[in-house]
Write a protein that holds these residues in place. Structure first.
Motif, short mmCIF file in Angstrom:
data_model
loop_
_atom_site.label_atom_id
_atom_site.label_comp_id
_atom_site.label_asym_id
_atom_site.label_seq_id
_atom_site.Cartn_x
_atom_site.Cartn_y
_atom_site.Cartn_z
N GLY A 97 -27.14 28.14 -9.80
CA GLY A 97 -26.47 28.56 -8.56
C GLY A 97 -25.06 29.01 -8.80
N GLN A 98 -24.49 29.52 -7.74
CA GLN A 98 -23.12 30.02 -7.76
C GLN A 98 -22.14 28.86 -8.03
OE1 GLN A 98 -22.14 30.83 -3.81
NE2 GLN A 98 -20.07 31.56 -4.24
N THR A 99 -20.99 29.20 -8.49
CA THR A 99 -19.94 28.21 -8.70
C THR A 99 -19.72 27.39 -7.42
OG1 THR A 99 -18.85 29.58 -10.30
CG2 THR A 99 -17.46 28.03 -9.15
N GLY A 100 -19.67 26.09 -7.60
CA GLY A 100 -19.35 25.22 -6.47
C GLY A 100 -20.51 25.01 -5.50
N SER A 101 -21.73 25.33 -5.94
CA SER A 101 -22.86 25.20 -5.00
C SER A 101 -23.55 23.85 -5.08
CB SER A 101 -23.86 26.33 -5.25
OG SER A 101 -24.29 26.29 -6.59
N GLY A 102 -23.06 22.96 -5.94
CA GLY A 102 -23.64 21.61 -5.97
C GLY A 102 -24.56 21.36 -7.15
N LYS A 103 -24.48 22.17 -8.21
CA LYS A 103 -25.38 21.97 -9.36
C LYS A 103 -25.09 20.65 -10.07
CE LYS A 103 -23.96 25.75 -11.34
NZ LYS A 103 -23.02 26.14 -10.29
N THR A 104 -23.80 20.42 -10.37
CA THR A 104 -23.43 19.20 -11.09
C THR A 104 -23.74 17.98 -10.22
OG1 THR A 104 -21.69 20.46 -12.15
CG2 THR A 104 -21.54 18.07 -12.32
N PHE A 105 -23.44 18.10 -8.94
CA PHE A 105 -23.70 17.01 -8.00
C PHE A 105 -25.19 16.65 -8.03
CE2 PHE A 105 -24.49 15.21 -3.83
CZ PHE A 105 -23.34 14.49 -3.53
N THR A 106 -26.03 17.68 -8.02
CA THR A 106 -27.48 17.47 -7.99
C THR A 106 -27.97 16.85 -9.30
OG1 THR A 106 -27.67 19.40 -6.57
CG2 THR A 106 -29.69 18.69 -7.67
N LYS A 196 -12.88 28.67 -6.31
CA LYS A 196 -13.89 28.01 -5.48
C LYS A 196 -13.94 26.50 -5.69
CE LYS A 196 -17.18 27.55 -2.73
NZ LYS A 196 -16.69 27.47 -1.36
N ASN A 197 -13.81 26.11 -6.94
CA ASN A 197 -14.12 24.72 -7.24
C ASN A 197 -13.17 24.22 -8.33
OD1 ASN A 197 -15.19 22.29 -7.86
ND2 ASN A 197 -17.15 23.07 -8.63
N ASP A 198 -12.35 23.25 -7.99
CA ASP A 198 -11.34 22.76 -8.93
C ASP A 198 -11.93 22.11 -10.17
OD1 ASP A 198 -9.43 23.70 -7.33
OD2 ASP A 198 -8.97 21.79 -6.35
N GLU A 199 -13.18 21.74 -10.11
CA GLU A 199 -13.81 21.09 -11.26
C GLU A 199 -14.94 21.96 -11.81
OE1 GLU A 199 -13.34 17.78 -12.70
OE2 GLU A 199 -11.42 18.29 -11.83
N SER A 200 -14.76 23.27 -11.69
CA SER A 200 -15.87 24.16 -12.04
C SER A 200 -16.27 24.06 -13.51
CB SER A 200 -15.46 25.59 -11.75
OG SER A 200 -16.50 26.44 -12.16
N SER A 201 -17.56 23.94 -13.78
CA SER A 201 -18.03 23.85 -15.15
C SER A 201 -18.29 25.25 -15.66
CB SER A 201 -19.34 23.06 -15.19
OG SER A 201 -19.32 22.04 -14.25
N ARG A 202 -17.64 25.59 -16.75
CA ARG A 202 -17.82 26.93 -17.33
C ARG A 202 -18.72 26.84 -18.55
NH1 ARG A 202 -18.31 29.32 -14.25
NH2 ARG A 202 -18.01 31.26 -15.34
N ALA A 230 -24.15 26.59 -16.12
CA ALA A 230 -22.82 27.07 -15.72
C ALA A 230 -22.99 27.91 -14.46
CB ALA A 230 -22.24 27.92 -16.84
N GLY A 231 -21.96 27.90 -13.62
CA GLY A 231 -22.05 28.63 -12.35
C GLY A 231 -22.06 30.14 -12.54
N SER A 232 -22.90 30.82 -11.78
CA SER A 232 -22.81 32.27 -11.74
C SER A 232 -21.66 32.56 -10.77
CB SER A 232 -24.12 32.87 -11.24
OG SER A 232 -24.51 32.24 -10.06
N1 LIG Z 1 -25.40 17.65 -1.53
C1 LIG Z 1 -24.07 17.48 -1.49
N2 LIG Z 1 -23.53 16.59 -0.63
C2 LIG Z 1 -22.19 16.41 -0.58
N3 LIG Z 1 -21.31 17.06 -1.35
C3 LIG Z 1 -21.78 17.95 -2.22
C4 LIG Z 1 -23.18 18.20 -2.34
N4 LIG Z 1 -23.36 19.13 -3.28
C5 LIG Z 1 -22.14 19.44 -3.74
N5 LIG Z 1 -21.19 18.74 -3.11
C6 LIG Z 1 -19.74 18.84 -3.34
O1 LIG Z 1 -19.46 20.22 -3.52
C7 LIG Z 1 -18.49 20.41 -4.53
C8 LIG Z 1 -19.05 21.34 -5.61
O2 LIG Z 1 -20.17 20.74 -6.20
P1 LIG Z 1 -20.48 20.82 -7.75
O3 LIG Z 1 -19.27 20.54 -8.57
O4 LIG Z 1 -21.67 20.00 -8.00
O5 LIG Z 1 -20.80 22.37 -7.85
P2 LIG Z 1 -21.32 23.18 -9.12
O6 LIG Z 1 -22.34 24.11 -8.63
O7 LIG Z 1 -21.68 22.27 -10.23
O8 LIG Z 1 -20.03 24.01 -9.47
P3 LIG Z 1 -19.61 24.73 -10.85
O9 LIG Z 1 -20.65 25.67 -11.25
O10 LIG Z 1 -18.38 25.43 -10.51
O11 LIG Z 1 -19.44 23.62 -11.82
C9 LIG Z 1 -18.18 19.04 -5.11
O12 LIG Z 1 -17.00 18.57 -4.48
C10 LIG Z 1 -19.35 18.19 -4.66
O13 LIG Z 1 -18.99 16.83 -4.51
#
Ligand SMILES: Nc1ncnc2c1ncn2[C@@H]1O[C@H](COP(=O)(O)OP(=O)(O)OP(=O)(O)O)[C@@H](O)[C@H]1O
Length: 615
Positions: A97-106, A196-202, A230-232
């Motif tokens: 998914g796109q940067t900051g879309s919740g991949k790492t969270f998932t 988009k995301n302060d903790e973005s994984s590259r 990594a985020g698109s």
């Molecule tokens: N299902 C969810 N419920 C609540 N918060 C979420 C959820 N998914 C993501 N978030 C929040 O959204 C923000 C971005 O999520 P995350 O870091 O997982 O994105 P990412 O796709 O891994 O980004 P990147 O590609 O830039 O690393 C984080 O602050 C995370 O806590």
């Protein structure tokens, strides 16, 4: 499964409410060349939910559409990659998914969930040893996230298997340690700020969990890969990026594009081999799978390589942002995910062939198990409670053997021999129909069988002794004398018989620590429970110059005193392929009758050119 449905009841109901039905197509379209016979009426009657079902919290799964002769059936499915890997398969999960879309969270949540399931053990049969390794891929480079981001190399060994050279693998014994490693790796993950995301994984992060089955050391380990991609990047981030970041973004997009081609290519390849006729002869061009084009897909080679014999299940989770500003990238993500959904042909009804396991239904499969699994007979109810022959061919070798061992009195040797027998029958049937070859056949072997040619004829199910053709009888160690199996083997020892024997007198020790047998077995990556030897002649029959494998004269002055009759035998050694043996014509041992444990029935397989224990 019931608990899974109960736990997800609310979600299920929400998804059903949100479902927008597509127009019904079948039956009433005037352009259809067939129509329902006006003389026969078939209808479905759906009874209302019963009180005991609703009181359990269960929901309806069948819905009648308004004013239409159509019902919608909604099934809640889960992708069971954890039990799959537990049973020896390879399960891979990507979050895309796109940067900051919740991949790492998932992926982080799933890693914890997997850790709990694996370490709890109550929902999975048997016991396993669990090992974890977490790495990061950034461009062409790879780092160990469980060892201070130490650089590692992704290499292919001489067997074509990808190795994470230099990566530390940790044995996990409890869930707290598991969590500790997951958290430590997350901290070390290379991160850089984006708009988009302060903790973005590259980078891509790969958590590999290896699942070893101590009761089946010769079987492939189960593998689980949880991949946080990594985020698109979103286009609106571009203005903040320097040239370095833009190059990084290009590399990431290239690797994601190669990944898409690989997942899609492998799915198309598998769909082709499932096509009517078993594939392989399809006129459709074989998809090209470019798994060598990126470090990510090279690391996961066995998931994509069509020559891989590992059974794989792959899940991709497309993560999307809900925000209106991200609608463009969200659509791209969903398009990407849509491309990965490959249609698989519906299996056609197959004609029963008594010599082709892939054509057997459950009843025929069970009849063959009952009649051909040796003594004691392996319980068909435990080995194939519901499976057809084709489904059983998809079972990993570990699971097959594990199910065999559930029958009381069945030894590991018998279980392994029966698994090999089943597979050889399958390969022979492929050869007869001209579909042989791993990858071209309908089903790939769960072990590493490689087929060259075969001249074996069809095998019918046997009773107490293996039912072999005349040629096969001469090539096997089965005593050709009718009724021989009723006489104790020590009373009918003769050239051609194979025996298991105890090597306590130790011919083996002369070959160094651990012994020759075990070192060959170790080199082949397999455990060898017994020593086998092929009887050649009485030791007293050979001349004085003949020496055994240690160089000791068999009949000379240096000869060892045996307690009784002694036989000159050829050593039988484990081959590189699990469950296979070769006869070493010029490695001789002298085995006393008192050392012989039991007769072993060894059958030659033309296809693999190895011997297999038979039941
Ligand atoms: N299902 C969810 N419920 C609540 N918060 C979420 C959820 N998914 C993501 N978030 C929040 O959204 C923000 C971005 O999520 P995350 O870091 O997982 O994105 P990412 O796709 O891994 O980004 P990147 O590609 O830039 O690393 C984080 O602050 C995370 O806590």
């Amino acid at each position: 499964m019931d608990q899974f449905i109960l736990d997800n009841g609310d979600r299920y109901r929400a998804l059903v409410r949100a479902f927008k039905p597509a127009p019904a197509t079948s039956g009433n379209d005037p352009s259809d060349s067939i129509q329902a016979s006006p003389d026969f009426t078939v209808c479905a009657r759906i009874r209302p939910m019963l009180e005991d079902e609703t009181s359990l919290g269960l929901s309806e799964g069948i819905f009648i559409r308004d004013h239409a002769q159509t019902v919608d059936v909604h099934q809640l499915k889960k992708a069971p990659i954890v039990p799959w890997a537990w049973a020896g398969g390879v399960g891979t999960l990507f979050s895309y998914g796109q940067t900051g879309s919740g991949k790492t969270f998932t992926v982080s949540a799933l890693e914890r969930h997997v850790a709990e399931t694996l370490m709890d053990g109550s929902s999975l049969e048997g016991s396993r040893k669990i090992f974890i390794c977490i790495i990061e891929l950034a461009g062409q480079k790879a780092f160990d996230l469980l060892n201070a981001r130490k650089p590692i190399s992704i290499l292919e060994d001489s067997f074509g298997t990808t190795q994470l050279a230099g990566a530390a693998e940790h044995h996990i014994t409890d869930v707290a340690v598991f969590f500790h490693h997951i958290d430590a790796a997350a901290l070390l993950r290379r991160t850089e700020a984006t708009k988009k995301n302060d903790e973005s994984s590259r980078s891509h992060a790969i958590c590999r969990i290896r699942i070893e089955n101590p009761s089946a050391p010769e079987a492939d380990d189960g593998l689980l890969y949880l991949v946080d991609l990594a985020g698109s990047e979103a286009a609106r981030d571009k203005d903040l990026h320097d040239a370095g970041r833009m190059k990084e973004a290009r590399e990431i997009n290239t690797s994601l594009s190669v990944l898409k081609d690989c997942i899609r290519g492998r799915a198309l390849h598998d769909a082709d081999s499932l096509a009517p006729g078993g594939g392989g002869k399809s006129s459709v061009k074989k998809p090209y799978i470019p798994f060598r084009q990126s470090t990510l897909t090279k690391t996961l080679k066995h998931v994509f390589d069509p020559a891989s014999t590992r059974q794989c299940k792959t899940i991709t989770i497309a993560c999307v942002n809900p925000c209106v500003l991200d609608v463009g990238p969200t659509r791209n993500t969903l398009r990407y995910a849509e491309l990965l959904r490959v249609s698989v042909p519906r299996p056609k009804a197959v004609e029963h062939d008594p010599a082709a396991p892939s054509t057997w239904n459950n009843e025929q499969m069970r009849a063959w198990i009952d009649s051909s699994s040796g003594t004691p007979p392996i319980s068909s109810a435990l080995l194939a409670p519901t499976e057809s022959g084709r489904q059983l061919l998809h079972l990993s070798a570990t699971s097959f053997v594990y199910r065999c061992l559930k029958t009381e009195g069945v030894s590991a040797e018998q279980a392994n021999a029966f698994q090999a027998k089943f597979w050889r029958l399958h390969f022979d049937s492929l050869h007869r129909s001209g579909k042989a070859g791993v990858g071209a056949g309908a089903v790939s072997s769960p072990s590493s069988h490689t087929i060259t040619n075969s001249s074996r004829s069809a095998e019918e199910p046997s009773s107490s002794m293996p039912d072999l053709s005349r040629q096969e009888k001469l090539d096997s160690s089965v005593d050709p004398e009718p009724g021989a199996d009723a006489i104790p083997f020590k009373q009918r020892i003769r050239p051609g018989m194979v025996v298991s024997w105890s090597s306590s007198k130790s011919v083996v020790a002369a070959w160094g620590d651990g012994g020759f047998y075990s070192s060959v077995a170790a080199a082949a990556g397999i455990g060898m429970a017994k020593n086998y030897a092929l009887i050649l002649c009485p030791a007293s029959a050979v001349g004085e110059r003949v020496r055994d494998v240690r160089g000791v004269k068999v009949n000379g002055k240096e000869k060892e005193e045996g307690d009784g009759e002694r036989y000159l035998c050829a050593m039988i050694l484990p081959a590189i392929m699990p469950g296979a043996y070769s006869i070493s014509m010029w490695r001789h041992v002298v085995v006393g009758v008192e050392q012989m444990e039991e007769e072993a029935l060894l059958e030659f397989d033309n296809a693999t050119r190895y011997y297999f224990l038979t039941v």
